[in-house]
Scaffold this active site. Structure first.
Site, mmCIF file in Angstrom:
data_model
loop_
_atom_site.group_PDB
_atom_site.id
_atom_site.type_symbol
_atom_site.label_atom_id
_atom_site.label_comp_id
_atom_site.label_asym_id
_atom_site.label_seq_id
_atom_site.Cartn_x
_atom_site.Cartn_y
_atom_site.Cartn_z
ATOM 1 N NE ARG A 3 14.906 31.060 -10.100
ATOM 2 C CZ ARG A 3 15.163 30.006 -11.080
ATOM 3 N NH1 ARG A 3 14.551 29.415 -11.662
ATOM 4 N NH2 ARG A 3 16.474 29.632 -10.900
ATOM 5 N NE ARG A 33 16.514 25.514 -3.925
ATOM 6 C CZ ARG A 33 16.301 24.612 -5.133
ATOM 7 N NH1 ARG A 33 16.728 25.384 -6.063
ATOM 8 N NH2 ARG A 33 16.098 23.597 -4.947
ATOM 9 C CE LYS A 72 18.810 33.252 -10.392
ATOM 10 N NZ LYS A 72 19.022 31.901 -9.974
ATOM 11 C CG ASP A 76 -0.480 -0.103 2.524
ATOM 12 O OD1 ASP A 76 0.956 -0.032 2.386
ATOM 13 O OD2 ASP A 76 -0.816 -0.017 3.723
ATOM 14 N N GLY A 77 2.350 1.117 -0.118
ATOM 15 C CA GLY A 77 3.216 2.402 -0.189
ATOM 16 C C GLY A 77 3.538 2.581 1.149
ATOM 17 C CD GLU A 78 0.751 2.314 6.362
ATOM 18 O OE1 GLU A 78 1.266 1.432 6.728
ATOM 19 O OE2 GLU A 78 -0.375 3.058 6.207
ATOM 20 C CG HIS A 133 19.956 28.857 -1.164
ATOM 21 N ND1 HIS A 133 20.753 29.168 -2.427
ATOM 22 C CD2 HIS A 133 19.122 29.676 -1.184
ATOM 23 C CE1 HIS A 133 20.295 30.190 -2.747
ATOM 24 N NE2 HIS A 133 19.199 30.683 -2.062
HETATM 25 C C1 R5P Z 1 19.121 30.235 -6.251
HETATM 26 O O1 R5P Z 1 19.228 31.291 -5.949
HETATM 27 C C2 R5P Z 1 20.155 29.340 -6.205
HETATM 28 O O2 R5P Z 1 21.673 29.934 -5.735
HETATM 29 C C3 R5P Z 1 20.482 29.015 -7.556
HETATM 30 O O3 R5P Z 1 20.847 29.712 -8.531
HETATM 31 C C4 R5P Z 1 19.327 28.298 -8.219
HETATM 32 O O4 R5P Z 1 18.618 27.316 -7.534
HETATM 33 C C5 R5P Z 1 19.404 27.568 -9.499
HETATM 34 O O5 R5P Z 1 18.232 27.122 -10.089
HETATM 35 P P1 R5P Z 1 18.088 26.640 -11.536
HETATM 36 O O6 R5P Z 1 19.180 25.511 -11.913
HETATM 37 O O7 R5P Z 1 16.659 26.140 -11.399
HETATM 38 O O8 R5P Z 1 18.177 27.825 -12.444
#
Ligand code: R5P
Length: 300
Positions: A194, A95, A192, A37-39, A128
């Site tokens: 995102r 993160r 960067k 059952d996945g346990e 991180h």
């Molecule tokens: C985020 O700030 C981390 O330092 C990495 O830059 C990030 O996790 C890299 O993620 P990805 O490979 O998805 O761009």
């Protein structure tokens, strides 16, 4: 006194065996399987009574790994282990360290609270740390972050001619500056933006600064690879040299490694915090000292 028992979670056997040798420990035998059952079924086949226990679990797939981890740690405690520590070469859930939108769970805090209840101490490699400045801010147990800038710098110095290190974003500055010092190489940091999990753009580097050097992109994590791919595009544009990519944690979500290789980078090198074909830098020697220290604390 009996040597510490080192229990590897599935997938961590090779790493744990080397760590056990380095800390004069003994590998603990563990049976684990899934019920229909996945346990999860767990049995400690080595008796932890009165002994220091070290669970080795890199948390690349945390959602499926934390319950087995809890079961092993809890079983060891119930059987009378002196203390149970966790060596998580890659520590997940670092993160999402703030609420960026109303209603979001700050999983870095929740995950730290969970692990703090599960084990007595924790040692990890280059977590991180960004808006959470140090592990102690979220972990209520002894939590140690070891840094492998020296190992990464040594690898770059030995393998890359005339390197210039490049951090793809401001968050990477802490890693790239230390790695550059260890490699005795110059560095610069790009910017960067995102916009989504796989939608990343990186600022253009000053091509004069990178001319006559081999660019080496340095980051803590490669996940989708988009950060490295976008930065590599900027560096190799306008006739620049394709970069070498160096990272601590080879997370590589589905298809990311192939995509990064296909983007034309010169080489990809990671540490072995997560087992991966790109592993080139060993962190076991760097972990051994802090693990020994933690184990010695119990003996005092
Ligand atoms: C985020 O700030 C981390 O330092 C990495 O830059 C990030 O996790 C890299 O993620 P990805 O490979 O998805 O761009």
């Amino acid at each position: 006194m009996a040597p510490p028992l080192v229990f590897p979670l599935p997938g961590n056997q090779v790493f744990a065996e080397r760590l056990a040798v380095a800390v004069d420990g003994e590998i603990g035998e563990l049976a684990m399987r899934d019920f229909p059952d996945g346990e999860t079924y767990v049995r400690l086949e080595s008796d932890p009574t009165g002994r220091e226990v070290v669970v080795v679990a890199t948390l690349r797939h945390p959602n499926e790994q934390v319950l087995p981890l809890l079961f092993v740690a809890d079983a060891a405690r119930q059987m009378g282990a002196a203390r149970v520590g966790l060596v998580a070469p890659y520590l997940a859930y670092m993160r999402q360290d703030a609420q960026f939108h109303p209603g979001e769970a700050v999983t870095a805090r929740s995950f730290a609270a969970f692990l703090s209840r599960t084990v007595d101490w924790l040692i990890t490699v280059d977590p991180h740390l960004h808006r959470v400045a140090k592990l102690d801010d979220v972990y209520s147990i002894a939590a140690t972050a070891i840094h492998v800038a020296a190992e990464m710098g040594a690898w770059i110095a030995a393998n890359v001619a005339s390197p210039i290190l490049v951090g793809p974003d401001e968050e990477s500055r802490q890693w790239v500056s230390n790695v550059a010092a260890a490699a005795k190489a110059p560095y610069l940091v790009l910017a960067k933006a995102r916009r989504g999990d796989t939608d990343v753009s990186i600022s253009e580097p000053d091509q004069r600064a990178v001319a006559d050097h081999t660019p080496v992109l340095v980051d803590d994590i490669i996940s989708t690879g988009q950060t490295m791919i976008s930065a590599a595009r900027q560096l190799a544009g306008d006739g620049g040299r394709p970069p070498v990519c160096v990272a601590v944690h080879a997370v590589f979500s589905l298809g990311a490694y192939l995509a990064l290789e296909a983007s034309g980078v010169a080489k990809i090198a990671t540490t072995n915090t997560i087992a991966h074909p790109s592993n080139a830098i060993d962190v076991v020697p760097a972990l051994a000292g802090p693990v020994r220290e933690q184990l010695a604390r119990a003996a005092r």
